[in-house]
Motif scaffolding. Structure first.
Motif: not given
Length: 182
Positions: A29-38, A122-123, A148-149, A153-157
């Motif tokens: 959840x902290x990585x920034x990937x979308x997650x689903x609550x159910x 990537x965060x 990031x929300x 910081x966000x790192x760009x690669x």
């Protein structure tokens, strides 16, 4: 698509529970990937991904167990420019699966989709993902401060097709030298 240990396959309705369970992981959840609550949310998302050739389940080649997911998706830049995202469920981390999956998707993106650039965001606190990108020959492009929300910081690669082709040619030549008799 296959690697030494993995199959990158299309989504199935039966993946919903594993996706939901993976999304319970606080590190993910902290990585920034979308997650689903159910499981229902997971099922709805999977319905959208089932026919997306760039969005795959990462599964164990031996038993088809869900390990994670990987995707190549548009960033609204231009044709040939896509972003890669990936996530590995906690019990499967630190086994080299993300590296195998990313390398296979780079092959797919550059050979099959004829992409020019594959980018990754990537965060800055996600050391494991940064390591994967480094090991897959991505180039660090820059840092977006407090982007990031969560205000990290966000790192760009990115990796360019020509860089990937040069690296692939070097690896092929190295393998050939190891195999051929002297």
């Amino acid at each position: 698509m296959e690697t030494k240990d993995l199959i990158l396959r299309n989504w199935r309705d039966s993946d919903a529970k594993a996706l939901y369970e993976m999304c319970l992981d606080e590190a993910l959840r902290k990585s920034g990937i979308d997650f689903y609550n159910s499981i229902t949310d997971s099922q709805s998302a999977i319905q959208c991904w089932m026919n997306d050739s760039g969005f795959k389940v990462i599964a164990d080649k031996r038993n088809d167990n869900f390990i994670g997911f990987i995707s190549l998706g548009g960033m609204n830049r231009y044709d040939g420019y896509m972003e890669i995202e990936y996530a590995i469920a906690a019990p499967y981390r630190n086994n080299g699966y993300a590296i195998q999956a990313v390398k296979r998707m780079l092959d797919y993106g550059f050979k099959e989709m004829n992409l020019s650039v594959i980018a990754a965001w990537v965060r800055s606190h996600n050391r494991a993902s940064i390591s994967v990108l480094d090991k897959c020959s991505f180039t660090f492009e820059g840092r977006l401060r407090k982007h990031a929300r969560d205000k990290s910081d966000t790192l760009c690669y990115s990796i360019l097709k020509e860089d990937w082709e040069r690296k692939s040619a070097r690896q092929t030549a190295t393998r050939a030298r190891r195999i051929s008799p002297i």
